[in-house]
Scaffold this motif. Sequence first.
Motif, PDB file in Angstrom:
ATOM      1  N   UNK A 115       0.826  -1.214   0.000  1.00 28.16           N
ATOM      2  CA  UNK A 115       0.000   0.000   0.000  1.00 28.16           C
ATOM      3  C   UNK A 115       0.855   1.256   0.000  1.00 28.16           C
ATOM      4  N   UNK A 116       2.048   1.180   0.554  1.00 26.42           N
ATOM      5  CA  UNK A 116       2.954   2.330   0.629  1.00 26.42           C
ATOM      6  C   UNK A 116       3.527   2.702  -0.738  1.00 26.42           C
ATOM      7  N   UNK A 117       3.351   1.794  -1.721  1.00 26.24           N
ATOM      8  CA  UNK A 117       3.932   2.012  -3.037  1.00 26.24           C
ATOM      9  C   UNK A 117       5.198   1.207  -3.254  1.00 26.24           C
ATOM     10  N   UNK A 118       5.709   0.601  -2.184  1.00 27.71           N
ATOM     11  CA  UNK A 118       6.888  -0.252  -2.304  1.00 27.71           C
ATOM     12  C   UNK A 118       6.522  -1.538  -3.037  1.00 27.71           C
ATOM     13  N   UNK A 119       7.501  -2.113  -3.712  1.00 31.42           N
ATOM     14  CA  UNK A 119       7.322  -3.398  -4.374  1.00 31.42           C
ATOM     15  C   UNK A 119       8.312  -4.360  -3.746  1.00 31.42           C
ATOM     16  N   UNK A 120       7.804  -5.472  -3.247  1.00 37.68           N
ATOM     17  CA  UNK A 120       8.660  -6.485  -2.635  1.00 37.68           C
ATOM     18  C   UNK A 120       8.718  -7.686  -3.570  1.00 37.68           C
ATOM     19  N   UNK A 121       9.935  -8.121  -3.847  1.00 39.06           N
ATOM     20  CA  UNK A 121      10.138  -9.259  -4.728  1.00 39.06           C
ATOM     21  C   UNK A 121      11.015 -10.282  -4.008  1.00 39.06           C
ATOM     22  N   UNK A 122      10.570 -11.533  -4.008  1.00 41.07           N
ATOM     23  CA  UNK A 122      11.364 -12.626  -3.458  1.00 41.07           C
ATOM     24  C   UNK A 122      11.845 -13.440  -4.649  1.00 41.07           C
ATOM     25  N   UNK A 123      13.169 -13.617  -4.721  1.00 46.83           N
ATOM     26  CA  UNK A 123      13.760 -14.398  -5.803  1.00 46.83           C
ATOM     27  C   UNK A 123      14.591 -15.507  -5.187  1.00 46.83           C
ATOM     28  N   UNK A 124      14.597 -16.650  -5.852  1.00 52.81           N
ATOM     29  CA  UNK A 124      15.364 -17.795  -5.352  1.00 52.81           C
ATOM     30  C   UNK A 124      16.161 -18.393  -6.506  1.00 52.81           C
ATOM     31  N   UNK A 125      17.268 -19.015  -6.110  1.00 54.95           N
ATOM     32  CA  UNK A 125      18.082 -19.749  -7.053  1.00 54.95           C
ATOM     33  C   UNK A 125      18.332 -21.123  -6.451  1.00 54.95           C
ATOM     34  N   UNK A 126      18.034 -22.142  -7.214  1.00 60.27           N
ATOM     35  CA  UNK A 126      18.273 -23.500  -6.742  1.00 60.27           C
ATOM     36  C   UNK A 126      19.695 -23.884  -7.106  1.00 60.27           C
ATOM     37  N   UNK A 127      20.399 -24.382  -6.117  1.00 60.44           N
ATOM     38  CA  UNK A 127      21.789 -24.759  -6.288  1.00 60.44           C
ATOM     39  C   UNK A 127      21.889 -26.269  -6.100  1.00 60.44           C
ATOM     40  N   UNK A 128      22.577 -26.914  -7.016  1.00 59.90           N
ATOM     41  CA  UNK A 128      22.758 -28.373  -6.896  1.00 59.90           C
ATOM     42  C   UNK A 128      23.631 -28.730  -5.720  1.00 59.90           C
ATOM     43  N   UNK A 129      23.406 -29.909  -5.157  1.00 62.81           N
ATOM     44  CA  UNK A 129      24.191 -30.352  -4.014  1.00 62.81           C
ATOM     45  C   UNK A 129      25.333 -31.216  -4.413  1.00 62.81           C
TER      46      UNK A 129
END
Length: 129
Positions: A115-129
């Motif tokens: 609502x404040x106008x901020x944009x929140x983005x969650x990004x992930x990267x899968x890493x092999x074991x």
Amino acid sequence: MSHFTTVRTRLADGEVLRKALEQMGHTVEPAGRGVRGYMGRRSDAEFKVRPEGSEHEIGFTPSDDGYAVVADWWGIHGMTEESFVRDLKQQYALVATVSALEKQGFAVEQRTDEESGDIRVVMRRHVGV
């Protein structure tokens, strides 16, 4: 009264700028004969958008530091120059950041517009074991 104004920005990547405009809901077009203002007067640009409900257009032209925004704001409806440029800078930063991280293997997992106008983005990267 026709009064084209030019706002210089540091938005330097034309592809990112076009994508940001599209994500804001605009259709990006080649400028053709230029950006239309009051009484059909025109100003040069590389590409342009026409905000919904407006006969006037907003153009983008390259400059030394980045693209400049060119428009006759008297005929642009539903937004001000300040709000448009502010929203464009925010969207440009988001597109540039997400694009850079996607090249590194990250993917957008979640996006929230606050609502404040901020944009929140969650990004992930899968890493092999």
